[in-house]
Write an enzyme that holds these catalytic residues in place. Structure first.
Site, short mmCIF file in Angstrom:
data_model
loop_
_atom_site.label_atom_id
_atom_site.label_comp_id
_atom_site.label_asym_id
_atom_site.label_seq_id
_atom_site.Cartn_x
_atom_site.Cartn_y
_atom_site.Cartn_z
N ASN A 143 1.47 3.00 -2.63
CA ASN A 143 0.73 3.91 -3.51
C ASN A 143 -0.50 4.47 -2.80
OD1 ASN A 143 1.84 4.24 -6.34
ND2 ASN A 143 2.05 2.03 -6.04
N GLY A 175 0.78 -1.23 0.00
CA GLY A 175 0.00 0.00 0.00
C GLY A 175 0.81 1.28 0.00
N HIS A 187 0.12 0.80 -13.31
CA HIS A 187 0.90 -0.35 -13.78
C HIS A 187 2.38 0.06 -13.77
CE1 HIS A 187 1.71 -4.07 -15.83
NE2 HIS A 187 2.49 -3.41 -16.67
C1 GAR Z 1 3.17 -1.20 -7.53
O1 GAR Z 1 4.43 -1.22 -8.12
C2 GAR Z 1 2.09 -1.23 -8.59
O2 GAR Z 1 2.42 -0.49 -9.74
C3 GAR Z 1 2.00 -2.70 -8.90
O3 GAR Z 1 2.14 -3.33 -7.65
C4 GAR Z 1 2.91 -2.51 -6.77
C5 GAR Z 1 2.11 -2.29 -5.49
O4 GAR Z 1 2.86 -1.60 -4.52
N1 GAR Z 1 0.76 -3.02 -9.52
C6 GAR Z 1 0.63 -3.99 -10.42
O5 GAR Z 1 1.53 -4.70 -10.78
C7 GAR Z 1 -0.78 -4.13 -10.99
N2 GAR Z 1 -0.75 -4.85 -12.22
P1 GAR Z 1 2.15 -0.91 -3.27
O6 GAR Z 1 1.23 -1.97 -2.63
O7 GAR Z 1 3.27 -0.58 -2.36
O8 GAR Z 1 1.39 0.28 -3.74
#
Ligand code: GAR
Length: 205
Positions: free
Chosen positions: A14, A12, A107
């Site tokens: 993001n 989480g 993405h």
């Molecule tokens: C992020 O890098 C996001 O772009 C990717 O997962 C990670 C989540 O990090 N999403 C995908 O690959 C979706 N296809 P977070 O939980 O720390 O935000």
């Protein structure tokens, strides 16, 4: 203020960037939904006093039921904009139809490269590393029925020729994700984002 629902599956970071930059300013995160009970993002929501719900696929009758349960929660909180912030499931057509051009996804690669089914999380960065790509970076796009195929809202090129591991690429791209995603969410909340077929424009102010 536009009500936002954020869907997560993991750490989480993001989500945290939206909490720090958008929440209580241009928009309000009304609810966070996780499909993993142990996702650290749930703690981030709790720390920010944001309601959080866990909906686990295995507790649902099938994938349609899983999606219907998420929609029920989003409707309960009057959510107008859905943000997929590291959400590792593909939504059903019924979910997408409930929020046309109102679901955004981040993405961790420059779409249309290294995207689509099977490309998520570290799998993306490993494939990019093995291919020998020199420039990567995040894409924020609207969600349609094609995996990672909806209209592109914003992208940021990140040079990765200095990265010696997939993990180094992930860290460098993630840093830019934390700027790009909240910026896009803010622009949508402020009514500056317009969609015309596949073309997305953002008002310059
Ligand atoms: C992020 O890098 C996001 O772009 C990717 O997962 C990670 C989540 O990090 N999403 C995908 O690959 C979706 N296809 P977070 O939980 O720390 O935000």
């Amino acid at each position: 203020m536009m009500k936002i629902g954020v869907l997560i599956s993991g750490g989480g970071t993001n989500l945290q960037s939206i909490i720090d930059t958008v929440h209580g300013k241009s928009g309000e995160i009304a609810v966070v939904i996780s499909n993993k009970a142990d996702a650290y993002g749930l703690t981030r929501a709790k720390n920010a006093d944001i309601p959080a719900e866990v909906i686990v696929e295995n507790d649902c009758a099938d994938v349609d039921d899983f999606n219907a349960k998420m929609i029920d929660v989003l409707k309960d909180y009057d959510v107008e904009l859905v943000v997929l912030a590291g959400f590792m499931r593909i939504l059903t057509p019924a979910f997408i139809a409930a929020y046309p051009n109102r679901i955004v996804n981040i993405h961790p690669a420059l779409i249309p490269s290294f995207c689509g089914e099977g490309f998520y999380g570290m799998r993306v960065h490993r494939a990019i590393f093995e291919y020998g790509v020199k420039i990567s970076g995040p894409t924020v796009h609207f969600v349609n029925e094609e995996a990672d195929g909806g209209p592109i809202i914003a992208q940021k090129a990140v040079p990765i020729d200095d990265c010696e591991t997939p993990e180094a690429i992930a860290a460098k791209v993630l840093e830019e994700e934390h700027k790009l995603l909240p910026w896009v969410v803010e622009q949508i909340c402020l009514g500056r984002v317009h969609v015309d077929g596949r073309r997305v424009t953002i008002d310059r102010v």
